[in-house]
Every structure is written in C-alpha cells, then in structure tokens.
Design a protein around this motif. Structure first.
Motif, PDB file in Angstrom:
ATOM      1  N   SER A 156      33.114  29.377  50.191  1.00 49.70           N
ATOM      2  CA  SER A 156      33.829  29.601  49.052  1.00 49.70           C
ATOM      3  C   SER A 156      34.755  28.306  48.624  1.00 49.70           C
ATOM      4  O   SER A 156      34.593  27.768  47.832  1.00 49.70           O
ATOM      5  CB  SER A 156      34.760  30.933  49.008  1.00 49.70           C
ATOM      6  OG  SER A 156      33.914  32.125  49.538  1.00 49.70           O
ATOM      7  N   TYR A 157      35.344  27.899  50.056  1.00 47.66           N
ATOM      8  CA  TYR A 157      36.225  26.925  49.794  1.00 47.66           C
ATOM      9  C   TYR A 157      35.520  25.478  49.350  1.00 47.66           C
ATOM     10  O   TYR A 157      35.971  24.883  48.306  1.00 47.66           O
ATOM     11  CB  TYR A 157      36.830  26.376  51.361  1.00 47.66           C
ATOM     12  CG  TYR A 157      37.787  25.441  51.237  1.00 47.66           C
ATOM     13  CD1 TYR A 157      39.099  25.842  51.271  1.00 47.66           C
ATOM     14  CD2 TYR A 157      37.655  24.148  51.419  1.00 47.66           C
ATOM     15  CE1 TYR A 157      40.263  25.053  51.390  1.00 47.66           C
ATOM     16  CE2 TYR A 157      38.478  23.339  51.433  1.00 47.66           C
ATOM     17  CZ  TYR A 157      39.885  23.529  51.270  1.00 47.66           C
ATOM     18  OH  TYR A 157      40.913  22.828  51.641  1.00 47.66           O
ATOM     19  N   VAL A 158      34.200  25.546  49.605  1.00 52.63           N
ATOM     20  CA  VAL A 158      33.588  24.176  49.087  1.00 52.63           C
ATOM     21  C   VAL A 158      33.010  24.307  47.718  1.00 52.63           C
ATOM     22  O   VAL A 158      33.054  23.454  46.985  1.00 52.63           O
ATOM     23  CB  VAL A 158      32.349  23.836  50.330  1.00 52.63           C
ATOM     24  CG1 VAL A 158      31.851  22.800  49.754  1.00 52.63           C
ATOM     25  CG2 VAL A 158      32.907  23.831  51.591  1.00 52.63           C
ATOM     26  N   ALA A 159      32.490  25.646  47.660  1.00 51.97           N
ATOM     27  CA  ALA A 159      31.577  25.642  46.390  1.00 51.97           C
ATOM     28  C   ALA A 159      32.326  26.284  45.025  1.00 51.97           C
ATOM     29  O   ALA A 159      32.069  25.738  44.086  1.00 51.97           O
ATOM     30  CB  ALA A 159      30.729  26.890  46.823  1.00 51.97           C
ATOM     31  N   ILE A 160      33.590  26.917  45.204  1.00 49.33           N
ATOM     32  CA  ILE A 160      34.369  27.276  44.047  1.00 49.33           C
ATOM     33  C   ILE A 160      35.287  26.395  43.662  1.00 49.33           C
ATOM     34  O   ILE A 160      36.255  25.912  44.580  1.00 49.33           O
ATOM     35  CB  ILE A 160      34.935  28.806  44.407  1.00 49.33           C
ATOM     36  CG1 ILE A 160      33.927  29.693  44.728  1.00 49.33           C
ATOM     37  CG2 ILE A 160      35.695  29.148  43.060  1.00 49.33           C
ATOM     38  CD1 ILE A 160      34.479  30.994  45.027  1.00 49.33           C
ATOM     39  N   PRO A 161      35.144  25.685  42.374  1.00 46.30           N
ATOM     40  CA  PRO A 161      36.295  24.848  41.805  1.00 46.30           C
ATOM     41  C   PRO A 161      37.623  25.631  41.856  1.00 46.30           C
ATOM     42  O   PRO A 161      37.842  26.808  41.639  1.00 46.30           O
ATOM     43  CB  PRO A 161      35.576  24.558  40.632  1.00 46.30           C
ATOM     44  CG  PRO A 161      34.499  24.886  40.242  1.00 46.30           C
ATOM     45  CD  PRO A 161      34.332  26.003  41.335  1.00 46.30           C
ATOM     46  N   VAL A 162      38.892  24.584  42.220  1.00 51.62           N
ATOM     47  CA  VAL A 162      39.986  25.361  42.169  1.00 51.62           C
ATOM     48  C   VAL A 162      40.492  25.862  40.873  1.00 51.62           C
ATOM     49  O   VAL A 162      41.411  26.767  41.049  1.00 51.62           O
ATOM     50  CB  VAL A 162      40.947  24.085  42.792  1.00 51.62           C
ATOM     51  CG1 VAL A 162      41.081  23.018  41.825  1.00 51.62           C
ATOM     52  CG2 VAL A 162      42.484  24.852  43.426  1.00 51.62           C
ATOM     53  N   ASP A 163      39.928  25.175  39.742  1.00 50.53           N
ATOM     54  CA  ASP A 163      40.478  25.847  38.577  1.00 50.53           C
ATOM     55  C   ASP A 163      39.802  27.000  38.022  1.00 50.53           C
ATOM     56  O   ASP A 163      39.936  27.151  36.751  1.00 50.53           O
ATOM     57  CB  ASP A 163      41.045  24.442  37.633  1.00 50.53           C
ATOM     58  CG  ASP A 163      39.461  23.988  37.493  1.00 50.53           C
ATOM     59  OD1 ASP A 163      38.446  24.275  38.055  1.00 50.53           O
ATOM     60  OD2 ASP A 163      39.524  22.947  36.671  1.00 50.53           O
ATOM     61  N   LYS A 164      38.717  27.534  38.616  1.00 55.44           N
ATOM     62  CA  LYS A 164      37.716  28.306  38.089  1.00 55.44           C
ATOM     63  C   LYS A 164      38.570  29.638  38.155  1.00 55.44           C
ATOM     64  O   LYS A 164      39.227  30.224  38.916  1.00 55.44           O
ATOM     65  CB  LYS A 164      36.561  28.556  38.803  1.00 55.44           C
ATOM     66  CG  LYS A 164      35.385  29.306  38.022  1.00 55.44           C
ATOM     67  CD  LYS A 164      34.357  29.225  38.969  1.00 55.44           C
ATOM     68  CE  LYS A 164      33.165  30.339  38.701  1.00 55.44           C
ATOM     69  NZ  LYS A 164      32.671  30.277  37.053  1.00 55.44           N
ATOM     70  N   SER A 165      38.634  30.266  36.824  1.00 54.43           N
ATOM     71  CA  SER A 165      38.885  31.677  36.488  1.00 54.43           C
ATOM     72  C   SER A 165      38.095  32.698  36.445  1.00 54.43           C
ATOM     73  O   SER A 165      36.886  32.401  36.015  1.00 54.43           O
ATOM     74  CB  SER A 165      40.106  31.444  35.490  1.00 54.43           C
ATOM     75  OG  SER A 165      39.715  32.645  34.557  1.00 54.43           O
ATOM     76  N   VAL A 166      38.048  33.928  37.023  1.00 53.33           N
ATOM     77  CA  VAL A 166      36.838  34.713  36.933  1.00 53.33           C
ATOM     78  C   VAL A 166      37.447  36.180  36.462  1.00 53.33           C
ATOM     79  O   VAL A 166      38.683  36.382  36.747  1.00 53.33           O
ATOM     80  CB  VAL A 166      36.168  35.058  38.186  1.00 53.33           C
ATOM     81  CG1 VAL A 166      37.068  35.486  39.358  1.00 53.33           C
ATOM     82  CG2 VAL A 166      34.910  35.761  38.121  1.00 53.33           C
ATOM     83  N   TYR A 167      36.883  37.009  35.558  1.00 54.25           N
ATOM     84  CA  TYR A 167      37.376  38.183  35.182  1.00 54.25           C
ATOM     85  C   TYR A 167      36.822  39.415  36.202  1.00 54.25           C
ATOM     86  O   TYR A 167      35.594  39.614  36.601  1.00 54.25           O
ATOM     87  CB  TYR A 167      36.697  38.962  33.813  1.00 54.25           C
ATOM     88  CG  TYR A 167      37.318  40.020  33.394  1.00 54.25           C
ATOM     89  CD1 TYR A 167      38.447  39.971  32.972  1.00 54.25           C
ATOM     90  CD2 TYR A 167      36.425  40.995  33.629  1.00 54.25           C
ATOM     91  CE1 TYR A 167      39.125  41.349  32.356  1.00 54.25           C
ATOM     92  CE2 TYR A 167      37.044  42.341  33.259  1.00 54.25           C
ATOM     93  CZ  TYR A 167      38.257  42.719  32.574  1.00 54.25           C
ATOM     94  OH  TYR A 167      38.816  43.546  32.235  1.00 54.25           O
ATOM     95  N   VAL A 168      37.734  39.914  36.871  1.00 57.11           N
ATOM     96  CA  VAL A 168      37.388  40.939  37.971  1.00 57.11           C
ATOM     97  C   VAL A 168      38.070  42.352  37.514  1.00 57.11           C
ATOM     98  O   VAL A 168      39.357  42.425  37.173  1.00 57.11           O
ATOM     99  CB  VAL A 168      37.896  40.839  39.116  1.00 57.11           C
ATOM    100  CG1 VAL A 168      37.771  41.836  40.153  1.00 57.11           C
ATOM    101  CG2 VAL A 168      37.483  39.291  39.683  1.00 57.11           C
ATOM    102  N   PHE A 169      37.299  43.360  37.184  1.00 53.72           N
ATOM    103  CA  PHE A 169      37.880  44.586  36.777  1.00 53.72           C
ATOM    104  C   PHE A 169      38.534  45.257  38.036  1.00 53.72           C
ATOM    105  O   PHE A 169      38.048  45.324  38.998  1.00 53.72           O
ATOM    106  CB  PHE A 169      36.843  45.515  36.200  1.00 53.72           C
ATOM    107  CG  PHE A 169      37.392  46.928  35.738  1.00 53.72           C
ATOM    108  CD1 PHE A 169      37.937  47.065  34.449  1.00 53.72           C
ATOM    109  CD2 PHE A 169      37.319  48.009  36.514  1.00 53.72           C
ATOM    110  CE1 PHE A 169      38.516  48.085  34.019  1.00 53.72           C
ATOM    111  CE2 PHE A 169      37.761  49.401  36.072  1.00 53.72           C
ATOM    112  CZ  PHE A 169      38.371  49.493  34.880  1.00 53.72           C
ATOM    113  N   PRO A 170      39.841  45.810  37.881  1.00 54.09           N
ATOM    114  CA  PRO A 170      40.617  45.933  36.792  1.00 54.09           C
ATOM    115  C   PRO A 170      41.857  44.851  36.809  1.00 54.09           C
ATOM    116  O   PRO A 170      42.907  45.168  36.274  1.00 54.09           O
ATOM    117  CB  PRO A 170      41.244  47.169  36.855  1.00 54.09           C
ATOM    118  CG  PRO A 170      41.322  47.605  38.494  1.00 54.09           C
ATOM    119  CD  PRO A 170      40.122  46.690  38.999  1.00 54.09           C
ATOM    120  N   LEU A 171      41.579  43.825  37.633  1.00 58.33           N
ATOM    121  CA  LEU A 171      42.669  43.027  37.884  1.00 58.33           C
ATOM    122  C   LEU A 171      42.813  41.965  36.772  1.00 58.33           C
ATOM    123  O   LEU A 171      43.778  41.316  36.611  1.00 58.33           O
ATOM    124  CB  LEU A 171      42.362  41.933  39.151  1.00 58.33           C
ATOM    125  CG  LEU A 171      41.896  42.984  40.349  1.00 58.33           C
ATOM    126  CD1 LEU A 171      41.490  42.098  41.523  1.00 58.33           C
ATOM    127  CD2 LEU A 171      43.184  43.847  40.881  1.00 58.33           C
TER     128      LEU A 171
END
Lengths: 352, 545
Positions: free
Chosen positions: A75-90
């Motif tokens: 995750s540390y390597v692959a996910i960009p620091v500014d990527k936002s994701v929708y997670v229910f219910p958060l």
C-alpha cells in the motif's frame, strides 16, 4: 492520629490464613476457606488433536500478521498520497491512510491474538499460589537501620556543629534563586499593554474582508461587519498580537432602538463599534442575531446586547463589551475618535 | 578457591549459546537474582487488571508515534505562506507549526496515520487511566500498602491531561489556538500575578511568537520525562507489592494466586500490547481525529462554533461555562471570580480523589496491609463517594458541551446551564444516597443467598397445595467467597470520664472521626454479614444435611 485510640475489637477479626491445599469441606465452619479448587483440564490438555488445532490457529494468526505487513508495504508504495476513496459508511477518505491503518492494525492485532490464544489454550493454566511477605521490615532490621542512621548522623556531627548546619541550609535555600532569576526574561512585564490597542483618534475602520476603509453608507442595518485599524496588515510582525485586541464588530441599529444613552453618543447614526473580543476569556465573538441585536460568543455562550451598551444578558462573562467611539471624517469614512476607554478582552487583577 | 573452579556449575563446555550469554550478563548485571524472584512471579487473572495495561501500552504507543512526529514537525510560530498540496489553504498565511502539521497530514506517506494513532492513543490513555483508577478505587486496592502508588497513578493522570493539552495545542490551528486563548484568559484571572504569569508564559502579549516552541519542549520532554519516571516507579511498586486479588477459595491476604510471568503472563500481556496497538491503528484508519486542515490556521479574531477541548479537559470547560460571571471591583483592582473560582475548583475536584485513601485510612484506623479486594457493594460509603465524584465529573462534562447538547437534543442552552448549576450540588448528594442504598440492597441479597441458597427455578407443589421455589444451598466455595469480606465496627469516642472520674475531653478531630466512622460503618451503612450460627440454624431447620 494513630490506631491506639481505636479499640482492638473495632478492627475486624484476622482472616483465616490457611491456604494452598485443596480444602475439605469443613463441618464446623461452612464459611471456611475450602482452599484452591482442583485444576480442571481443558480440551487441549487431554486431546492432542484439539491442541494441534490450537497450534494451527495460532500459526494462522501469525501468518495473517505477516501477510498484513506485506500489504502495508505494498500500500505504501502503490497508493498515491493524495488518492481519496469512498468507503461506506465513512465517506470520502484518504485511501493511503485507510490501507496503511488497516494493514498495520491487522498485522499487530493478529500477533496479539495469536499470543493470547497460545497462552490460553496451550500454556499451562494451573493456578499457583505464591506467598506474600509483609512490606514492613522486621523489628530487627528496623532497629539496625535506625541505629545505623543515628551512628551516621552522629559521625557527621551535623547536630553538634550548628554553624555548618545553618550555613549549609542557607546556601541550599539560596542556590535555587539563580534558577528563578533565569526565568525573568521569559517575557516582558505587562505594564499597561493590556490597556491599549492600536486604535487612536482619526484611525480609519478597515473592513476585514475587503481590506478597504469603511464608509458609513457601507454599513446596512442588520449586517455584521468585522473591522481592523488602518495600517494593520496580515504580514505585519505583530499582526496577531494587535488583532487580538483591536478586532471590531460594526453593526447598525436604528438610533431609536439604542437603549443606552452613551452608546448612542459614541455611535454614528446608529453605527456602533464594539470590541470583538469576549470579556469572559477572550474568544472572538462571531454570532449576531439581527432582530434582537444580541451577539453570542461561540466558546462559552456569553451573550451581549449591542443595543444596550454591550450589556451581558446571559453566560459567564463578567462585564459589558467595550465600545469604541466612532465618527465620520470629511471624506465620509468611519474613523475612531480615540482608543477604547477600558481594556478589551478578559478581566485581570489590574483592570480595576 | 581451587575447589570452586572444579565444581563450577557453569562449566562452559556444555552450556548453550543462550546460557553463555546469560552467564556473561549475570556476571556483570546480576540478572539471575532478579530472574529468580521474578521470572516465575505469579500474576492473578481478572479482566479488570488489564485496564492498567491498556494505559501502559497506549503510553508506549504515544512515545513511539510521538518520536516519529518530531521528525517532521516544526515547532515555530514564524508566519509563512502555504504552498503545499492541500488546495483550499493555498496562499494562506499560517505558522510554520501549522504548515508542518499539514505536511505531515498530506505529504508524508503514513504521516496522517501516525498523527491519528498518536492522538487516538492519547484519548485511550486518558480514558484508560480514568477507568483503571475507578477499578482501583471501587475495589479498595488503594489501601495500605498501595497509597503511594495511588498517588503516582494520580500524578500520571494529571500530567497526562496536561501533556494532552500541550500536545493538541501544538498544530496552532484555529481550534487549539482558541483553547490556548481560554487558558490565557483563565491565567489572567489569577489575582495579583495573573498578568505576569501570562506575559512570562507567552513571552509578552497573547499570542506572541513563543508558545508553540515552549509547549513543544514541555510536551515532548518535560512532562513525558516525568511521566516515564512515574510509570517505571508505578510498575516497580506493582511488582514489589504484588498484585491484589479478589476473595475466593484458596485466595488469602497472605498469598497471590494466579499464573507465572513466564510464560503465561508474558504471552498474555505481551500479546495485549499488540492487541491495543492493532485496535488503535484500525481506529486511526477509519476515524478521523482532529482534522486541523478543516479548521484553518489560528487567528485571535476568528473562531469556529462548537469548539470543544479533548474530552479529558471537558470538565474544566464545564466549570468555566456554568459559573456565573461574578466580578468584584475594589480599590482599583478586579477580582475575576467568574473565571478564578473555576480555576480553583478544577484542581480541587482532582485532589479529592488523590487524598481519599488517606482519609479512609484515618477513619478506619486500620494499619494492616490489604491485598484482598473489596467488592464495591461491601464498602457502600466508599462506593457512594466514588459515584458522587463521578456524578460531579459527568455533570461538568455536560456543562462543557452545553452548546452541543442544546443543538443535538433541541434544548435551551439556558436550561442546560441552569440544570448543570443545580446538579453540580444536588447530583452528587442524590447519587451518594442512591448508590449506598443499592449497595446495601446487594449486601442483603448476598446474605439471603448465603443463608437460603440460590434460586433454582424449580417450583414445587407441596401435598397441601402450597407452591414453593426450591432453593439450592451454595457450595462451600461460594459461601466462602460471599462471606470473606471484613466488616468494621464504628469507632466510638469511649467514656467521657476516665476511671478516676476525671473528665476526658475528646478533641475535635476525634469527634469528627467518630462521626465519620459511624457514617461509614454504622447500622445504616452496612448489613451485618451472615454468621455461621445463623447459617446452621436455618439449614438445620430446612433439613438440609
């Protein structure tokens, strides 16, 4: 107070001190301590297959932890620091934070769960009794320590040579004063700094939002405008300190609705200027109710009546909001006619 | 000398690598004597004993994550313009402290996670200490010989509160700055020296350019340093006193029953560290805490609504919100009672729990060691006092959040404020009376259970038509557990005339103590526990042999 003035019989009876052995039911005293109950075997103690299952469960948990750590690194390597994701219910959250937190959480939790499961199912669960020993020393030890101390004290001759004792006390008392002195330069003395703000006669009232001087015609009935003294800019070195005292609230009230005579005198055609800093503990007041002319401090809910001399009508504030005397200069701009007549903000000892 | 060399049990040839290393360390550090006493040390098992562990582990987590945060945080109040990756604040003026916190949150990978773990662990730490102290209080674990350890724990709680406060003030965001302003206003209210303290603390007028750097050294060095020392001392005393235990078969005041440190407790306690850390990490993954970017940088002339301190400071917030705004102006000076009184009550509320063990010890006059825990019901006055204290605390928490209560439950803020003002005085009294009655009721139930057995749920019809419920007598284990507690008798003043007919005057202290003792242990405050005679009479009457 010592225990001597409490009769012995008021203290509860000593407890039965027999322990350790597995007890036999006591015919005479059914309330007696039966002793430690016999150990009951767990399934893992008798059935090796169950023990094997436990072993595999523990190993599985430790393996899950390893996988989670690998997940963390990926995750540390692959996910960009500014990527936002929708997670229910958060809702929309940072993908990296979510992934790192969950993988780290699982990696740690699985180690803990494995260790606890291992301890609970495979390690011996036989309860053992350990003796306690009194915290207090035995009378012999106590006597020895006291005698040693007396001997040491006598050899030091501190009690006999009063001059040494007294001068030592004096020196030890004085020496921390150096440390106290060194704290003096933590800050300047207050003098009368809390009594004065940047406002002075002729200073224009500058709209905080537009950074333009305010004209009387800019202030409409029912609006709340925040103002600062002219010449005070955000980039100034002392901006924060000055705005903490000089911030103003400007409202316009129909002159007939102003109940306080002095307030009317200090206003310009119903435009009044009050300190924005709450007189309770100094929060900036920001809520204005245009029908009643009440302003409310959102921190501790002190409420002031701007149509009645800034009087406190509710909440923990102890005195009215200071009003700034204003007028209009030749060009139609609102200007201060002097500094506040009393200190703004929270009360203090020297305020008077 | 020569004989010892030949019979040395540490013959190097056969020893494994680990043993050799241990021998080496023992020769220099004396680890074997330490291990002899502690490696198989017995720890009793009870869920409530892990509350203290939660505190210890969250403290370690705070230190670990805190060190990481110091690598990126700049404790400086220099005003800078923001050009980082959080777009809404682009171009804004802010302090370096705030900018570096934004960078930790948006540019350092995992920085936000560590920041959130740090903050969440602090909340867990404070909550853990609070609950741990309640456990110790309500079970009487603070009694001799543990009074000093109670004080260590108390200091940890208080220092923890201030470490938390200085910590969440560091980012210099709008919310924390407002909290600092509140603190400054409170300091100004101190008679005579208030303005001086404020000017020395802030290096001049509020907010000045110094407080972030000063709070930083207090937050990362001074307070945690003291706390680390206190925690080590706390643990050493726990080891030295050995753990307390609840009464039960085989468990006495002179032994400690449980499982050995190596391996069971080490695996459980060590594993528990990972459980606590794992849970806090997971919470930090899903629950945002202190989103400083949403609040903006601190400006003394700006504020957001619904400003709240962290929960553990909430009761001081309550004090300051509900206190009437009294001010006395005399001889050119102002006594700001509206702020100063809350400032004084704040430490008094805390001190009440710190001194309690000493008050109770004085009332009982008991100088013995206590290692068996009380069930809360068996110490009704103590339990009632504890609940009364908690009532004050929670009433003040309501006061501290009166605006949120008002908006969430559609209540009048004036009504809430007045409720808190009244409940501050009345609430603890009611709680005290109710708790004591509940405790006495539970004592009666225990007595009933001992004398008449437990309800079996079996209804029997007797030949003449009467229905009865069959009660089953308790096992001896249960009987012992329910009757093991001690009951004090109230201390009496004794005769006012001595044997020679000379009048003996009781001092005020003695009178007070006799009164308190009666309140604690009089007929109204405890149910005499069943005696063997009562038990035998009843059981023989029922024909259970």
């Amino acid at each position: 107070m010592s225990s001597q003035d409490i009769p012995e019989e008021n203290l509860p009876a000593e407890q039965d001190t027999t322990h350790g052995a597995v007890g036999v039911a006591d015919e005479k005293n059914p309330f007696a301590d039966p002793g430690l109950p016999p150990h009951e075997h767990r399934i893992q103690d008798i059935d090796e297959r169950a023990a094997k299952r436990s072993e595999r469960a523990v190993a599985l948990l430790f393996t899950v932890s390893m996988l989670a750590t690998i997940g963390f690194i990926v995750s540390y390597v692959a996910i960009p620091v500014d990527k936002s994701v929708y997670v229910f219910p958060l809702g929309h959250i940072s993908a990296l934070n979510f992934a790192l937190g969950l993988t780290l959480g699982v990696a740690l939790f699985a180690i803990g769960a494995g260790a606890v499961h291992w301890a609970r199912t495979l390690m011996s669960d036989v309860e053992v009794a350990d003796d306690r020993h009194p915290i207090e020393a035995s009378p012999e030890v106590r006597a020895k320590v006291h005698a040693d101390f007396r001997q040491g004290a006598k050899e030091s001759a501190l009690g006999r040579r009063k001059l040494i004792r007294n001068t030592l006390l004096g020196a030890m008392t004085l020496v921390p004063l150096s440390g106290v002195m060194l704290l003096r330069d933590l800050g300047p003395l207050p003098h009368n700094k809390l009594r004065h703000t940047l406002w002075s006669k002729g200073k224009l009232l500058v709209n905080m939002n537009t950074n333009q001087p305010l004209r009387a015609s800019d202030v409409a009935v029912g609006s709340l405008t925040f103002a600062k003294p002219e010449g005070l800019e955000e980039h100034d070195e002392e901006f924060q300190n000055e705005i903490a005292k000089a911030a103003l609230m400007i409202v316009r009230i129909q002159p007939d609705n102003i109940k306080d005579k002095r307030e009317l005198e200090w206003s310009h055609e119903g435009i009044v200027a009050y300190s924005k800093i709450c007189t309770h503990v100094g929060c900036p007041i920001s809520l204005y109710e245009q029908q009643t002319h009440h302003v409310l401090c959102p921190c501790h809910q002190s409420t002031f009546d701007l149509s009645d001399g800034g009087r406190v009508i509710f909440g923990p504030a102890g005195h009215a909001l200071p009003q700034l005397r204003i007028g209009v200069n030749d060009e139609g701009y609102l200007e201060a006619l002097g500094d506040f007549e009393e200190p703004v903000g929270p009360a203090f000892w020297e305020r008077g | 000398m020569s004989t010892t060399t030949t019979t040395d049990p540490r013959s190097r040839g056969k020893a494994s690598g680990g043993e050799k290393l241990a021998d080496w360390a023992d020769g220099r550090l004396g680890i074997y004597s330490l291990a002899k006493a502690n490696m198989r040390k017995i720890f009793p098992d009870h869920w409530s004993f892990m509350l203290g562990e939660v505190c210890m582990y969250s403290f370690l987590i705070i230190i670990l994550t805190g060190v990481y945060l110091t690598l990126f945080f700049h404790p400086s109040m220099n005003e800078v313009e923001y050009h980082g990756s959080y777009v809404p604040l682009q171009g804004q003026l802010m302090s370096e402290a705030y900018r570096s916190t934004l960078n930790i949150s948006f540019d350092v990978r995992g920085g936000l996670l560590i920041r959130q773990i740090h903050h969440w662990a602090a909340l867990v730490f404070l909550a853990g200490m609070f609950v741990h102290m309640m456990r110790v209080f309500f079970t009487g674990a603070f009694r001799k010989p543990r009074e000093v350890n109670w004080l260590f724990g108390f200091l940890l709680l208080v220092l923890g509160m201030f470490t938390g406060f200085t910590g969440y003030s560091l980012p210099d965001d709008l919310l924390s700055g407002t909290g600092i302003r509140f603190m400054e206003g409170a300091i100004l209210s101190v008679p005579i020296v208030g303005t001086y303290i404020s000017f020395f603390l802030f290096g001049g007028e509020f907010p000045g350019h110094d407080f972030v750097a000063r709070f930083y050294s207090i937050h990362i060095l001074l307070l945690p340093g003291i706390m680390l020392g206190l925690m080590v001392a706390h643990l050493i005393l726990v080891f030295y006193h050995k753990h307390t235990q609840f009464a039960g078969p085989g468990k006495t005041n002179n032994n400690v029953v449980g499982m050995p440190l190596l391996p069971v407790y080490m695996a459980k306690a060590g594993g528990f560290f990972f459980l606590v850390f794992g849970v806090i990490a997971a919470i930090s993954a899903i629950a945002t805490i202190n989103p400083i970017w949403a609040m903006g940088p601190y400006r003394p002339d700006q504020v957001s609504t619904g400003a709240q301190p962290d929960w553990y400071m909430g009761f001081s917030e309550g004090l300051i919100r509900v206190m009437p705004g009294w001010e006395i102006n005399l001889w050119g000076h102002t006594l700001v009672l509206g702020v100063f009184v809350p400032l004084v009550i704040f430490p008094l509320v805390l001190a009440a729990i710190a001194v309690y063990p000493f008050i109770e010890a004085w009332v009982t006059g008991d100088k013995r060691e206590h290692h068996i825990l009380d069930r809360p019901r068996n110490a009704p006055t103590r339990t009632a006092f504890g609940v009364a204290w908690m009532t004050v605390y929670f009433v003040l928490l309501i006061g501290g959040g009166n605006d949120l209560w008002a908006t969430h439950f559609h209540l009048s803020i004036n009504a809430i404020t007045w409720f808190v003002r009244i409940a501050f005085f009345v609430g603890p009294v009611i709680a005290f009376i109710v708790t004591k009655r509940i405790c006495l009721g539970l004592q009666r139930r225990d007595k009933e259970k001992v004398l008449h057995g437990r309800e079996s749920g079996i209804i029997k019809r007797l030949p003449h038509g009467e229905f009865i419920e069959v009660h089953e007598p308790l096992s001896q284990e249960a009987l012992y557990t329910l009757t093991a507690h001690e009951q004090y008798r109230p201390a009496e003043l004794g005769a006012t005339v001595d044997e020679n007919g000379v009048e003996r005057k009781a001092t005020g202290g003695q009178k007070l103590r006799a009164k308190l003792s009666k309140a604690y242990f009089g007929e109204e405050s405890q149910i005499p526990k069943p005696t063997v005679e009562e038990y035998k009479e009843i059981t023989s009457g029922h024909g259970h042999h």
